[in-house]
Design an enzyme around this catalytic site. Sequence first.
Site, PDB file in Angstrom:
ATOM      1  CG  HIS C 121      -1.954   0.945   1.336  1.00  0.00           C
ATOM      2  ND1 HIS C 121      -1.744   2.254   1.687  1.00  0.00           N
ATOM      3  CD2 HIS C 121      -3.274   0.830   1.111  1.00  0.00           C
ATOM      4  CE1 HIS C 121      -2.910   2.897   1.682  1.00  0.00           C
ATOM      5  NE2 HIS C 121      -3.850   2.063   1.333  1.00  0.00           N
ATOM      6  CG  ASP C 199       0.633  -2.198   6.266  1.00  0.00           C
ATOM      7  OD1 ASP C 199      -0.333  -2.240   7.063  1.00  0.00           O
ATOM      8  OD2 ASP C 199       0.574  -1.660   5.153  1.00  0.00           O
ATOM      9  CD  GLN C 202      -6.806  -4.566   4.042  1.00  0.00           C
ATOM     10  OE1 GLN C 202      -7.731  -5.321   4.305  1.00  0.00           O
ATOM     11  NE2 GLN C 202      -6.992  -3.320   3.654  1.00  0.00           N
ATOM     12  CE  LYS C 225      -7.433   0.138   6.095  1.00  0.00           C
ATOM     13  NZ  LYS C 225      -7.674   0.306   4.675  1.00  0.00           N
ATOM     14  CB  CYS C 361      -3.571   3.233  -1.741  1.00  0.00           C
ATOM     15  SG  CYS C 361      -4.841   4.455  -1.467  1.00  0.00           S
TER      16      CYS C 361
HETATM   17  C1  LIG Z   1      -2.260  -2.940   3.548  1.00  0.00           C
HETATM   18  C2  LIG Z   1      -2.595  -1.545   3.964  1.00  0.00           C
HETATM   19  N1  LIG Z   1      -1.655  -0.766   4.516  1.00  0.00           N
HETATM   20  C3  LIG Z   1      -1.902   0.486   4.948  1.00  0.00           C
HETATM   21  C4  LIG Z   1      -3.160   1.032   4.842  1.00  0.00           C
HETATM   22  C5  LIG Z   1      -3.372   2.433   5.327  1.00  0.00           C
HETATM   23  O1  LIG Z   1      -4.219   2.442   6.438  1.00  0.00           O
HETATM   24  P1  LIG Z   1      -4.864   3.816   6.943  1.00  0.00           P
HETATM   25  O2  LIG Z   1      -5.431   4.469   5.724  1.00  0.00           O
HETATM   26  O3  LIG Z   1      -5.900   3.394   7.906  1.00  0.00           O
HETATM   27  O4  LIG Z   1      -3.763   4.634   7.540  1.00  0.00           O
HETATM   28  C6  LIG Z   1      -4.191   0.268   4.275  1.00  0.00           C
HETATM   29  C7  LIG Z   1      -5.566   0.785   4.156  1.00  0.00           C
HETATM   30  O5  LIG Z   1      -5.980   1.396   3.215  1.00  0.00           O
HETATM   31  C8  LIG Z   1      -3.906  -1.044   3.824  1.00  0.00           C
HETATM   32  O6  LIG Z   1      -4.848  -1.800   3.271  1.00  0.00           O
END
Ligand SMILES: Cc1ncc(COP(=O)(O)O)c(C=O)c1O
Lengths: 145, 145, 409, 409
Positions: C121, C199, C202, C225, C361
């Site tokens: 991401h 990270d 998910q 999430k 993203c």
């Molecule tokens: C794998 C992953 N990493 C990071 C993020 C970023 O999370 P957040 O937007 O809650 O900061 C997301 C969510 O969109 C994600 O799916």
Amino acid sequence: MALNRLQQLYRSVIVEAAAKPATWGDVSGAVPVHAVNPSCGDKLELALRLDETGRISGLAVPTTGCTISQASASLLVGVVAGKTRAEALTLTDEFIAMIREGTPAPAALGDAAALASVHEFPARVKCALLAWTALRQALGAKGAA
Amino acid sequence: MALNRLQQLYRSVIVEAAAKPATWGDVSGAVPVHAVNPSCGDKLELALRLDETGRISGLAVPTTGCTISQASASLLVGVVAGKTRAEALTLTDEFIAMIREGTPAPAALGDAAALASVHEFPARVKCALLAWTALRQALGAKGAA
Amino acid sequence: MSEELTKQWRADFPLFTAQPDLVYMDQGATGQYPQPVIDAMMNFATTGNAPVHRGLYRLAYDATSAFEGVRQQVADFIGARTANEIVFTSGTTAAINLVAQSFGRLFVDQGSEVLVSVAEHHSNFLPWQRLCEQTGAKLVVAPITADGAIDEQWVLAHINVHTRIVALAQETNVSGARLQDARAIADRVHANGGYLLLDGAQGLAHQAVDVQALGCDFYAFSGHKIYGPSGIGCLYGRQELLTEMPPVTLGGGMIEEVSIRGASWLPAPERFEAGSQNVLGVIGLGAAIDYLQPRRAAITSYCSTLTRQLRQQLAAIPDVQLYSSQAACATLSFNLDGVHAHDLATFLDEQNIAVRAGHHCAQPLMHALAVPAVVRATLGAYTSVRDGQRLVAAVQQAREFFGGESHGA
Amino acid sequence: MSEELTKQWRADFPLFTAQPDLVYMDQGATGQYPQPVIDAMMNFATTGNAPVHRGLYRLAYDATSAFEGVRQQVADFIGARTANEIVFTSGTTAAINLVAQSFGRLFVDQGSEVLVSVAEHHSNFLPWQRLCEQTGAKLVVAPITADGAIDEQWVLAHINVHTRIVALAQETNVSGARLQDARAIADRVHANGGYLLLDGAQGLAHQAVDVQALGCDFYAFSGHKIYGPSGIGCLYGRQELLTEMPPVTLGGGMIEEVSIRGASWLPAPERFEAGSQNVLGVIGLGAAIDYLQPRRAAITSYCSTLTRQLRQQLAAIPDVQLYSSQAACATLSFNLDGVHAHDLATFLDEQNIAVRAGHHCAQPLMHALAVPAVVRATLGAYTSVRDGQRLVAAVQQAREFFGGESHGA
Ligand SMILES: Cc1ncc(COP(=O)(O)O)c(C=O)c1O
Ligand SMILES: Cc1ncc(COP(=O)(O)O)c(C=O)c1O
């Protein structure tokens, strides 16, 4: 059934326009304007040439994106080809008003009027406007599109 | 009436202890331990000396802060003066348990037992423990106080 | 597959009382709120709201205890050694940026390598890309396997003494593939003197997490999430590392002493929590963990079975291209040949099926897959078997609609 | 003083239904939630929650419209030219740090001066102190007047061609004094090529704000101090300046394009809003503005009158030292000679009066006043005349209690 609304949105004129390349005249040497729809990744490079009288003599808007953004680019080219800068800006403003506010399309918008039902799909408004706001920028218009 | 609880908290022995300087013996040359209660600004510099047999031979805990933190520093000095490192650590742990968990004070805590009712005022626990956790640190104890 | 269980979970989500016909398949972007999370937040706002760490009165003390109680709860939930290893942030993005900006600037320099995957991401890609630009370090980008998983063998083979940070998604957000052996990666990177960040944005929703067993040094996740509120998340960091890290944001609540000449910082985690905190979000996060923890195994098992079935049914539709992993437990990413993802998403929306379409993203991944956009449906506790059937039927219908001649004049 | 009006406002705050006997005088630290704010958040969570800026389906589109609607609402509320001048942050602290880290690094260098006051909250002090350390710029610290106000004459006299940033509290959090003529400061600093940031954390609750009339280049505030939720705030920045500023936090939602080689950013404000946003907080902030805007003038007028009366009554108690300004409209800061602020706060807490005691994240000010801590009572819409009477009576009692011989054995 919701298919009615979808049939309005994806009328043949739109699907066919999306399949055609969005290009007219000669754009050699034009500095392209780059535009993206960051939320979904639609992308285009608009190249514009005006002749010595200030008329659009070349316009190419190669677009990667959805049917709506591609159709919009190709219909744009058809509508403004050969128009003066001022005429093109007026048409652009009318198109934007049609999509954003749902105002009726003037005859001059021609086939581009087929996109009027995008107004009913607010999540797709950006797709329909991408090419037109890029043209505004290329024509050097100031202010929010 | 709530004054009863307050009278327990601010017993004369505590108010008087707070007014006394928290110092005993000779601390010349000791490297002070600095401790603050960041949420309210209580501050102290604890200086400690052990003699050759490992007994506390000097302890000074000048404190700027509230009655509770000042009384606690001064009572601490009275309780651990002349004690061995191990004895002082045990007393410290007993004091901390009395304040944190409300366990009954052993006789060895002497006048410091007067602070027992701080347990009923959780927002003031940090004030009562500031000097004692600094002593633990100065004695080189590991782990959370 | 227990239809009963789902019905019960679904009833926990008031959105589906308000919109009974909605098929919400965007849990992977942001989750829906179960009633207990809403109740906990409303209860706090109406009976217990007060500043934390700053008040000497009972209401503030109780609010602080509740707030710190959630920190302990998070620590227990993910297997941290102590609550001091948990820093509250506004989400995964903020947590990863904190590590890149604070830890990264300490431990990465010219000649270092930072290893990420092409499936990350943007939130776990851009902070490292910039760190490398700033320090002259090299960004090493691991490829994916044919099934859309991060190529762990490649990762293992490319960790060397220059590798200072490895930053990988525990579960990727487009393919839904999960790391098979984070521990092996952790051991390899540690043996080379580097550090591992996972990270968990998910991953945490779908699997039990024990940061000590995983061996990671940092773990980031978001409340929204895991059925919690937006605007709150956590960074787990090994205490020895947090202790060395300078703060990035400065302000109230993180200082020991300030004078006109200089300032000294509190220990972690407070050092990283400048300014008034998202107390209401923290309370909601605690309630979300209370909700998820006892149900997570059952929800994941239920969703996995349903996801696998739907994947097969989608694969059976001609022209459907699948991008999600065979092993994904809640993610279905796909396209319909000749139909752009946005057009498909609009078609589904007209059937009241909410899916996401776009680059998710994850533009480096889109480049690697050579697609501009994909459609992604993600399942949650509330997803019914009927929701799944409606998705498959609608994709079939979309194929006919966009493929056929049946457009209006 | 209209007792009727207060009764009505007080009924808007469910905390006082739950705790009718509580005198909450810590609004300046964090505000209480009026019912309409709670309702708006709950309503969104139960009927309208979806990701913003990312979904092509109606629920997401509607959530995005609601979210962007609040941005416009904030712009109108503080007189910004366009909604693009409003960046959502987690609060004032995050907003000021963003300016210091992004704008500050562009515009401040060795030889520059950054001017703050000794009365600043740590959140508007530490980021500038560090910026000066990092760049070699000089931190110039304005003193306060005898009445606790920032000495504006001194500020004007010390702005020169080296002054790049002036950062001042619109209303200080210990004295409650408000800037008299921000415009004069803005004009002076602009004439010298510098910029003005106003910290509106305290100010916005009490006065109508028009950033264009004030002439400031940046304005920061927090939702939780204007009857909104915690975890949300805003940075206003002049569009030309935001446009030049690089992002500090990188991740989803703020990029135009990303590849393995590099990335390009969206324009402001999205550029500064990486990661999933605090959508629920934004919705609550919108409701808080709806609540405050039509009532603010009346609340401030009511609170000012009450504050002035209570100040006189406190001043009449022997041994009371006052630190709040005569002009303060909701702040009473004081000590009782010979009684430490914490002891006084505990005494008041036993009478169910919640006040703050400590350094109030303003240690430079505490050094200037030569006190370790002060007690601060701050009033809100819900503060009743009786609350005020109870405060004064309790301070009187405290004096007897701590001064007298009546302690237990
Ligand atoms: C794998 C992953 N990493 C990071 C993020 C970023 O999370 P957040 O937007 O809650 O900061 C997301 C969510 O969109 C994600 O799916
Ligand atoms: C004057 C002032 N500035 C800044 C802040 C920081 O605000 P926040 O903690 O909401 O970021 C506060 C609040 O404590 C304040 O009173």
